[in-house]
Structure formats: structure tokens, C-alpha cells
Design a protein around this motif. Structure first.
Motif, PDB file in Angstrom:
ATOM      1  N   GLU A 190      18.009  22.911 -50.375  1.00 29.10           N
ATOM      2  CA  GLU A 190      17.726  23.974 -49.418  1.00 29.10           C
ATOM      3  C   GLU A 190      17.041  25.167 -50.096  1.00 29.10           C
ATOM      4  OE1 GLU A 190      21.734  23.206 -46.734  1.00 29.10           O
ATOM      5  OE2 GLU A 190      21.815  24.417 -48.567  1.00 29.10           O
ATOM      6  N   VAL A 191      16.334  25.928 -49.270  1.00 29.40           N
ATOM      7  CA  VAL A 191      15.715  27.173 -49.725  1.00 29.40           C
ATOM      8  C   VAL A 191      16.231  28.307 -48.846  1.00 29.40           C
ATOM      9  CG1 VAL A 191      13.559  28.466 -49.981  1.00 29.40           C
ATOM     10  CG2 VAL A 191      13.649  26.054 -50.640  1.00 29.40           C
ATOM     11  N   LEU A 192      16.661  29.385 -49.487  1.00 34.04           N
ATOM     12  CA  LEU A 192      17.175  30.557 -48.790  1.00 34.04           C
ATOM     13  C   LEU A 192      16.056  31.572 -48.591  1.00 34.04           C
ATOM     14  CD1 LEU A 192      19.606  32.399 -47.813  1.00 34.04           C
ATOM     15  CD2 LEU A 192      19.690  33.208 -50.189  1.00 34.04           C
ATOM     16  N   VAL A 193      16.020  32.188 -47.419  1.00 33.28           N
ATOM     17  CA  VAL A 193      15.118  33.306 -47.151  1.00 33.28           C
ATOM     18  C   VAL A 193      15.968  34.503 -46.756  1.00 33.28           C
ATOM     19  CG1 VAL A 193      13.267  34.191 -45.684  1.00 33.28           C
ATOM     20  CG2 VAL A 193      13.216  31.799 -46.433  1.00 33.28           C
ATOM     21  N   THR A 194      15.868  35.603 -47.490  1.00 32.28           N
ATOM     22  CA  THR A 194      16.588  36.828 -47.145  1.00 32.28           C
ATOM     23  C   THR A 194      15.661  37.755 -46.364  1.00 32.28           C
ATOM     24  OG1 THR A 194      15.998  38.031 -49.161  1.00 32.28           O
ATOM     25  CG2 THR A 194      17.962  36.627 -49.248  1.00 32.28           C
ATOM     26  N   LEU A 219      17.596  28.106 -45.064  1.00 40.57           N
ATOM     27  CA  LEU A 219      18.720  28.977 -44.737  1.00 40.57           C
ATOM     28  C   LEU A 219      18.174  30.391 -44.552  1.00 40.57           C
ATOM     29  CD1 LEU A 219      21.246  27.780 -47.493  1.00 40.57           C
ATOM     30  CD2 LEU A 219      20.729  26.718 -45.276  1.00 40.57           C
ATOM     31  N   ALA A 220      18.569  31.068 -43.492  1.00 39.43           N
ATOM     32  CA  ALA A 220      18.056  32.404 -43.196  1.00 39.43           C
ATOM     33  C   ALA A 220      19.180  33.426 -43.253  1.00 39.43           C
ATOM     34  CB  ALA A 220      17.410  32.419 -41.816  1.00 39.43           C
ATOM     35  N   SER A 221      19.018  34.445 -44.092  1.00 39.15           N
ATOM     36  CA  SER A 221      20.011  35.512 -44.210  1.00 39.15           C
ATOM     37  C   SER A 221      19.560  36.710 -43.381  1.00 39.15           C
ATOM     38  CB  SER A 221      20.169  35.921 -45.680  1.00 39.15           C
ATOM     39  OG  SER A 221      20.913  37.117 -45.790  1.00 39.15           O
ATOM     40  N   THR A 222      20.439  37.174 -42.495  1.00 38.00           N
ATOM     41  CA  THR A 222      20.099  38.303 -41.629  1.00 38.00           C
ATOM     42  C   THR A 222      21.340  39.117 -41.314  1.00 38.00           C
ATOM     43  OG1 THR A 222      19.153  38.947 -39.496  1.00 38.00           O
ATOM     44  CG2 THR A 222      20.395  36.875 -39.548  1.00 38.00           C
ATOM     45  N   GLY A 223      21.135  40.380 -41.026  1.00 39.19           N
ATOM     46  CA  GLY A 223      22.225  41.233 -40.571  1.00 39.19           C
ATOM     47  C   GLY A 223      22.269  41.339 -39.067  1.00 39.19           C
ATOM     48  N   ARG A 224      21.408  40.571 -38.387  1.00 35.96           N
ATOM     49  CA  ARG A 224      21.349  40.616 -36.928  1.00 35.96           C
ATOM     50  C   ARG A 224      21.621  39.221 -36.369  1.00 35.96           C
ATOM     51  NH1 ARG A 224      15.758  43.388 -35.558  1.00 35.96           N
ATOM     52  NH2 ARG A 224      15.157  42.906 -37.696  1.00 35.96           N
ATOM     53  N   PRO A 225      22.878  38.852 -36.241  1.00 38.39           N
ATOM     54  CA  PRO A 225      23.204  37.499 -35.764  1.00 38.39           C
ATOM     55  C   PRO A 225      22.672  37.209 -34.366  1.00 38.39           C
ATOM     56  CG  PRO A 225      25.159  38.904 -35.811  1.00 38.39           C
ATOM     57  CD  PRO A 225      24.087  39.641 -36.534  1.00 38.39           C
ATOM     58  N   GLU A 226      22.405  38.260 -33.586  1.00 39.63           N
ATOM     59  CA  GLU A 226      21.862  38.052 -32.248  1.00 39.63           C
ATOM     60  C   GLU A 226      20.444  37.470 -32.283  1.00 39.63           C
ATOM     61  OE1 GLU A 226      20.832  42.335 -33.358  1.00 39.63           O
ATOM     62  OE2 GLU A 226      22.513  40.940 -33.632  1.00 39.63           O
ATOM     63  N   GLY A 242      27.840  32.252 -59.097  1.00 38.95           N
ATOM     64  CA  GLY A 242      28.530  31.769 -57.921  1.00 38.95           C
ATOM     65  C   GLY A 242      28.365  30.268 -57.796  1.00 38.95           C
ATOM     66  N   ARG A 243      28.887  29.723 -56.719  1.00 36.58           N
ATOM     67  CA  ARG A 243      28.718  28.297 -56.468  1.00 36.58           C
ATOM     68  C   ARG A 243      27.246  27.983 -56.271  1.00 36.58           C
ATOM     69  NH1 ARG A 243      28.594  25.300 -51.665  1.00 36.58           N
ATOM     70  NH2 ARG A 243      29.104  27.153 -50.410  1.00 36.58           N
ATOM     71  N   GLU A 244      26.773  26.906 -56.899  1.00 40.11           N
ATOM     72  CA  GLU A 244      25.368  26.519 -56.740  1.00 40.11           C
ATOM     73  C   GLU A 244      25.126  26.080 -55.297  1.00 40.11           C
ATOM     74  OE1 GLU A 244      23.529  24.196 -60.008  1.00 40.11           O
ATOM     75  OE2 GLU A 244      25.542  24.199 -60.870  1.00 40.11           O
ATOM     76  N   ARG A 245      24.144  26.727 -54.646  1.00 40.50           N
ATOM     77  CA  ARG A 245      23.942  26.455 -53.221  1.00 40.50           C
ATOM     78  C   ARG A 245      22.502  26.073 -52.881  1.00 40.50           C
ATOM     79  NH1 ARG A 245      26.473  30.607 -49.151  1.00 40.50           N
ATOM     80  NH2 ARG A 245      25.956  28.812 -47.833  1.00 40.50           N
ATOM     81  N   TRP A 246      21.522  26.834 -53.328  1.00 41.74           N
ATOM     82  CA  TRP A 246      20.138  26.603 -52.912  1.00 41.74           C
ATOM     83  C   TRP A 246      19.251  26.286 -54.115  1.00 41.74           C
ATOM     84  CZ3 TRP A 246      22.891  30.593 -50.475  1.00 41.74           C
ATOM     85  CH2 TRP A 246      23.068  31.749 -51.246  1.00 41.74           C
ATOM     86  N   ALA A 247      18.241  25.462 -53.866  1.00 40.51           N
ATOM     87  CA  ALA A 247      17.310  25.077 -54.935  1.00 40.51           C
ATOM     88  C   ALA A 247      16.289  26.162 -55.202  1.00 40.51           C
ATOM     89  CB  ALA A 247      16.599  23.783 -54.559  1.00 40.51           C
ATOM     90  N   GLY A 248      16.077  27.010 -54.223  1.00 39.42           N
ATOM     91  CA  GLY A 248      15.116  28.094 -54.369  1.00 39.42           C
ATOM     92  C   GLY A 248      15.363  29.148 -53.317  1.00 39.42           C
ATOM     93  N   ALA A 249      14.691  30.292 -53.461  1.00 37.00           N
ATOM     94  CA  ALA A 249      14.868  31.378 -52.507  1.00 37.00           C
ATOM     95  C   ALA A 249      13.636  32.266 -52.503  1.00 37.00           C
ATOM     96  CB  ALA A 249      16.111  32.200 -52.841  1.00 37.00           C
ATOM     97  N   ASN A 287      22.892  38.328 -56.154  1.00 42.32           N
ATOM     98  CA  ASN A 287      23.746  37.264 -55.625  1.00 42.32           C
ATOM     99  C   ASN A 287      22.953  35.997 -55.319  1.00 42.32           C
ATOM    100  OD1 ASN A 287      26.230  38.676 -55.683  1.00 42.32           O
ATOM    101  ND2 ASN A 287      25.694  39.765 -53.801  1.00 42.32           N
ATOM    102  N   VAL A 288      21.718  36.161 -54.892  1.00 46.14           N
ATOM    103  CA  VAL A 288      20.853  35.003 -54.647  1.00 46.14           C
ATOM    104  C   VAL A 288      20.654  34.230 -55.949  1.00 46.14           C
ATOM    105  CG1 VAL A 288      18.503  34.295 -54.072  1.00 46.14           C
ATOM    106  CG2 VAL A 288      19.681  35.959 -52.635  1.00 46.14           C
ATOM    107  N   CYS A 289      20.349  34.946 -57.012  1.00 45.43           N
ATOM    108  CA  CYS A 289      20.162  34.287 -58.315  1.00 45.43           C
ATOM    109  C   CYS A 289      21.460  33.617 -58.779  1.00 45.43           C
ATOM    110  CB  CYS A 289      19.705  35.306 -59.362  1.00 45.43           C
ATOM    111  SG  CYS A 289      18.036  35.946 -59.110  1.00 45.43           S
ATOM    112  N   ALA A 290      22.585  34.270 -58.537  1.00 46.69           N
ATOM    113  CA  ALA A 290      23.871  33.753 -59.012  1.00 46.69           C
ATOM    114  C   ALA A 290      24.259  32.434 -58.347  1.00 46.69           C
ATOM    115  CB  ALA A 290      24.971  34.790 -58.779  1.00 46.69           C
ATOM    116  N   SER A 291      23.709  32.165 -57.164  1.00 44.68           N
ATOM    117  CA  SER A 291      24.053  30.932 -56.457  1.00 44.68           C
ATOM    118  C   SER A 291      22.885  29.948 -56.379  1.00 44.68           C
ATOM    119  CB  SER A 291      24.554  31.248 -55.045  1.00 44.68           C
ATOM    120  OG  SER A 291      25.851  31.819 -55.104  1.00 44.68           O
ATOM    121  N   THR A 292      21.864  30.179 -57.203  1.00 47.38           N
ATOM    122  CA  THR A 292      20.739  29.244 -57.255  1.00 47.38           C
ATOM    123  C   THR A 292      21.100  28.060 -58.144  1.00 47.38           C
ATOM    124  OG1 THR A 292      19.129  31.015 -56.882  1.00 47.38           O
ATOM    125  CG2 THR A 292      18.300  28.995 -57.880  1.00 47.38           C
ATOM    126  N   ARG A 293      20.726  26.868 -57.708  1.00 47.44           N
ATOM    127  CA  ARG A 293      21.066  25.656 -58.446  1.00 47.44           C
ATOM    128  C   ARG A 293      20.330  25.581 -59.778  1.00 47.44           C
ATOM    129  NH1 ARG A 293      20.581  21.056 -53.682  1.00 47.44           N
ATOM    130  NH2 ARG A 293      22.190  21.924 -52.297  1.00 47.44           N
TER     131      ARG A 293
END
Length: 327
Positions: free
Chosen positions: A150-154, A176-183, A210-217, A228-234
Motif C-alpha cells: 500500500e501507499v499512504l497519502v497524507t 490509504l488516505a489520511s485526512t482530518g475530515r472523515p465526512e 512503528g509497525r511496518e504498514r505502507w511500502a511508500g507514502a 510517523n509516516v517514516c516510522a511505519s514505512t516498510r
């Protein structure tokens, strides 16, 4: 005479307003462009509101993007009637920019309007889409393929984030999409996001690893979020850093880089060489679903841009804002 947003700073304070200006006031340059469309970016909003030290000399016409038609040229690559666009190069910061009906520029800063795009469509993409494409290219060059994970986008609701999601999804990545607006979850999923992450889980101080989660971001936020994004990158993954909406600081450790071989790729869109710009726009023409532009974009006039700048800085603007300078 032409209309433009003019930013002034003097004994009466810092202010921005739409004014009628004489063409003789335009700065030096070997190409004069009749601008049809510009955009409102985060940097433009900082310039118009004075909330950030973007403008380097006064008075200044903001606008880091523009598209239009060449009216006069002594540059060998451009003739009157040519359709052109510009992203960056300090325009709107140290040289009068695109939130105006006329611009005089260094022809080396321009590129031809790519085939398949109108001026309005090119500005709907603008620096945001161009930066997102540069970020995708950085992931590709570092071996982050859809098969890797997966790839994360903040900053997913912003311009860069919206385009990053759309481009990655079209290329076959699970996003994966990170947002502060769940609506806005339905909007993000319509662009191609498969999972929505609450930005609060990334925006506070975290652990070095952190736990390895995404292959890229692709990160347009900076500060604790980027850490935090870097800390959970695979292992062997890549993070493309292209923004600082949360802050310029980077409160991290070297652990992800020396224990997991993570690459942090800095993405500069302002001074990018011409060849990189042409490649990015060629890829945008190939890989972007233009059908999504309508849902990502709203169009305003020059007068509306000043009020909209404040809304953009407070996170009330979704996607892209195109400015029709003749409206």
C-alpha cells in the motif's frame, strides 16, 4: 491596463486587493503572456493573507501558476499565439505572478501547454497535480511498485493529496488516505482511496519505529506526521516529502533510515529542470483521469480569490481552486 491582485506592504500595513494596473508596470522578461487562468495554492494563500513570509519584494502580484497565450516574445522558443503554462520559478514570490490578466516572464520558465489539456484543465492540475506527479515518479524510481504494498497519502483532501490518490489508483496502487475530515471519505474513495485513516493517528509525537504498514507514502504535511509516516514505512520503502501544512520541523530519529533502509525523497517543484517538468506533464496527460477534474475543482474570479485564500489556510477548501482572471 489590466486587472490583477496586488499585494502591498508599507506604513499602512500589509494588504491585498484587485487593482487596474498599467502594462508598463510589468517586470522585465522576454515573453508577455495574456493570462486566461491561474490557481489558488497554499503558497498563494500565505502570500495573499500575509500569514507566511512568501512575498520577497513589494508590490507583488501573487500566483505561482498561470496558463495563457503569448502576445509578445523575443525568446526563440515562443511566438505570439503559442499556448503556454508556468509552474513555480519564484513567480508570485519574487517576480509578478499569474493572478493577473497579463504577465511578463522569462521564457525559460515556460513550457508549451501539453496536448490534450485546455488552459483551464492545466490550471485545475496546476502545481498541485504537477507536484503529485513528481512524487509518484520518485516512488517509481525507488522501486515502489503496486506489488510492494500500500501507499499512504497524507493531506488527502488538499490539492496535492487529491491528485496523488487519483494518479496512484489509476496506476494500480492500493491507496490509504489520511485526512482530518472523515465526512470527505466518499470524495476520497471516488478518487481511488481504498481506506481512510484519521490524521490524528499520525499528527502527534510517536515512537521512533512503528509497525511496518505502507511500502511508500506521499506526504504534504511535514512535522510529526512525516516523522510517523517514516516510522511505519516498510523495509526498503520510500516517502516523498512535498509539503509542510503541519510545520517545517521534522521531529524524527534516523531509525527508519538505518534500520529499515527507508528513503526520504524531497520533492521540489519550484526550480525543477525543464526536462523533469516536461516528463511530469507528459505523464499527467497519460495517467490522469481527466473525468475526475470536475469533482476536484471549483472556479472563481479574481475578486473571490482573496476571501478564498483565508478559507484554504483553515482547511475549508477541498481539492483545487482555478481562478478565471477574466471573470
Amino acid at each position: 491596463m489590466f486587472r490583477a491582485i496586488l499585494i502591498e506592504k508599507d506604513d499602512h500595513g500589509y494588504r491585498a486587493g484587485v487593482q487596474e494596473l498599467d502594462e508598463a508596470r510589468l517586470p522585465e522578461g522576454d515573453v508577455r503572456v495574456r493570462v486566461s487562468h491561474s490557481t489558488l495554492n497554499y503558497k498563494d494563500a500565505l502570500a495573499i493573507t500575509g500569514k507566511g513570509p512568501v512575498v520577497r519584494q513589494f508590490p507583488m502580484v501573487p500566483g505561482i501558476d498561470l496558463a495563457g497565450i503569448v502576445e509578445e516574445s523575443s525568446h526563440p522558443d515562443y511566438q505570439p499565439g503559442d499556448a503556454v503554462l508556468l509552474n513555480g520559478w519564484g513567480v508570485g514570490e519574487s517576480h509578478w505572478g499569474g493572478l493577473a490578466q497579463q504577465a511578463r516572464l522569462n521564457g525559460d520558465w515556460l513550457i508549451p501547454l501539453p496536448q490534450g489539456f485546455s488552459a483551464a484543465e492545466a490550471m485545475a492540475i496546476g502545481t498541485a497535480g504537477y507536484t503529485a506527479m513528481l512524487s509518484v515518479l520518485a516512488l517509481e524510481r525507488n522501486g515502489v511498485t503496486p506489488e510492494r504494498g500500500e501507499v499512504l497519502v497524507t493531506g488527502a483532501n488538499g490539492g496535492v493529496g487529491s491528485f496523488a490518490i487519483a494518479l496512484l489508483a489509476k496506476l494500480g496502487y492500493r491507496v490509504l488516505a489520511s485526512t482530518g475530515r472523515p465526512e470527505e471519505a466518499d470524495y476520497l474513495k471516488s478518487l481511488g482511496a481504498t481506506e481512510i485513516i484519521d490524521r490524528a493517528t499520525l499528527s502527534e509525537p510517536g515512537r521512533p519505529l512503528g509497525r511496518e504498514r505502507w511500502a511508500g507514502a506521499i506526504d504534504s504535511v511535514g512535522s510529526h506526521t512525516l516523522a510517523n509516516v517514516c516510522a511505519s514505512t516498510r523495509y526498503g520503502g520510500t516517502v516523498a516529502a512535498c509539503g509542510l501544512a503541519q510545520g517545517m520541523d521534522f521531529p524524527a530519529t534516523v531509525a527508519p533510515f538505518i534500520l529499515r533502509g527507508v528513503t526520504l525523497a524531497g520533492i521540489d517543484s519550484v526550480m525543477r529542470p525543464r526536462a523533469d517538468r516536461l516528463e511530469a506533464w507528459q505523464r499527467l496527460a497519460r495517467d490522469l483521469d481527466k473525468g475526475l477534474l470536475a469533482s476536484m475543482t471549483r472556479t472563481i474570479g479574481l475578486e473571490e480569490a482573496i476571501a478564498t485564500a483565508g478559507e484554504l489556510l483553515t482547511g475549508k477548501v477541498r481539492g483545487r481552486v482555478v481562478v478565471d482572471v477574466n471573470r
